[in-house]
Design an enzyme around this catalytic site. Sequence first.
Site, PDB file in Angstrom:
ATOM      1  N   GLY A  21      91.171  89.446  -8.891  1.00  0.00           N
ATOM      2  CA  GLY A  21      90.083  88.654  -9.452  1.00  0.00           C
ATOM      3  C   GLY A  21      90.145  87.177  -9.116  1.00  0.00           C
ATOM      4  N   SER A  22      90.830  86.827  -8.021  1.00  0.00           N
ATOM      5  CA  SER A  22      90.914  85.393  -7.711  1.00  0.00           C
ATOM      6  C   SER A  22      89.542  84.825  -7.328  1.00  0.00           C
ATOM      7  CB  SER A  22      91.947  85.123  -6.608  1.00  0.00           C
ATOM      8  OG  SER A  22      91.522  85.658  -5.385  1.00  0.00           O
ATOM      9  N   LYS A  74      84.244 106.114  -3.410  1.00  0.00           N
ATOM     10  CA  LYS A  74      82.870 106.015  -3.940  1.00  0.00           C
ATOM     11  C   LYS A  74      82.849 106.571  -5.355  1.00  0.00           C
ATOM     12  CE  LYS A  74      81.545 110.500  -2.089  1.00  0.00           C
ATOM     13  NZ  LYS A  74      80.657 111.307  -1.281  1.00  0.00           N
ATOM     14  N   MET A 101      86.327  97.985  -4.296  1.00  0.00           N
ATOM     15  CA  MET A 101      86.825  98.823  -3.202  1.00  0.00           C
ATOM     16  C   MET A 101      86.052 100.131  -2.997  1.00  0.00           C
ATOM     17  SD  MET A 101      89.019  96.871  -1.963  1.00  0.00           S
ATOM     18  CE  MET A 101      89.971  97.856  -0.801  1.00  0.00           C
ATOM     19  N   ASN A 118      78.561  90.543  -1.075  1.00  0.00           N
ATOM     20  CA  ASN A 118      79.987  90.876  -0.969  1.00  0.00           C
ATOM     21  C   ASN A 118      80.708  89.777  -0.199  1.00  0.00           C
ATOM     22  OD1 ASN A 118      82.342  92.581  -1.058  1.00  0.00           O
ATOM     23  ND2 ASN A 118      81.957  93.143   1.074  1.00  0.00           N
ATOM     24  N   HIS A 120      83.910  89.375   2.438  1.00  0.00           N
ATOM     25  CA  HIS A 120      84.779  90.180   3.306  1.00  0.00           C
ATOM     26  C   HIS A 120      85.713  89.246   4.072  1.00  0.00           C
ATOM     27  CE1 HIS A 120      86.045  93.616   5.668  1.00  0.00           C
ATOM     28  NE2 HIS A 120      86.015  92.812   6.725  1.00  0.00           N
TER      29      HIS A 120
END
Length: 204
Positions: A21-22, A74, A101, A118, A120
């Site tokens: 959670g950074s 998923k 994830m 998101n 990445h």
Amino acid sequence: MSSQPQTKHPLRLAVLGSGRGSNLRAILEAINAGTLPATVVTVGSDNPQAGILQIARDHRIPAHSIPEGPFKTKLTPEAESALASYLADFKPDLIVLAGYMRMIKAPLLETFPQRIINVHPSLLPAFPGLAAWEQALQAKVTETGCTIHFVDSGMDSGPIIAQERVPILPHDTSETLHARIQLAEHRLYPEVLRQFASGQRPLP
Ligand code: GRF
């Protein structure tokens, strides 16, 4: 009629993550510092032990445990529909994936069209998928970075919003490189969200 971009205050963010959670912490720090006019309305995780849920609780943000289900990569369609309806109740402007994830499927994509973003840890389209910093080390490139992008049904394949470059240094290990990329993520994610919140970058 004014040609100024519409300003929406505060931007309502629902954050999903599976780990430390950074990035959530960086977003909350920007909100608390007054540089990001946003509010985190809920945090969800598919990992009941994830640090991201504890950060949410520490900030008195509703922390939601997503049932893990039978697959690692998923949610089942039923579980994802339930998640979509949980999130919709908070009326978020954006769903912010921060180390989440699992692949995002139709229930979320259809409930929040072009509203899921998101982070990445590479300069997409290079090195999609897992452990992108290790992929970069193995490819012996001299530069990598991080990308904020809209989420579509593919793997790290949606339209790119912003990127920050990160050098790869001669003695980098997997840990030192990932840490340097994360520092860039912690700058870039709050900045991109600030641009959405200020109307400088219009929401689709
Ligand atoms: C980040 O490096 C992000 O790029 C990747 O997962 C990591 C999440 O880190 N998708 P954290 O949980 O925000 O610390």
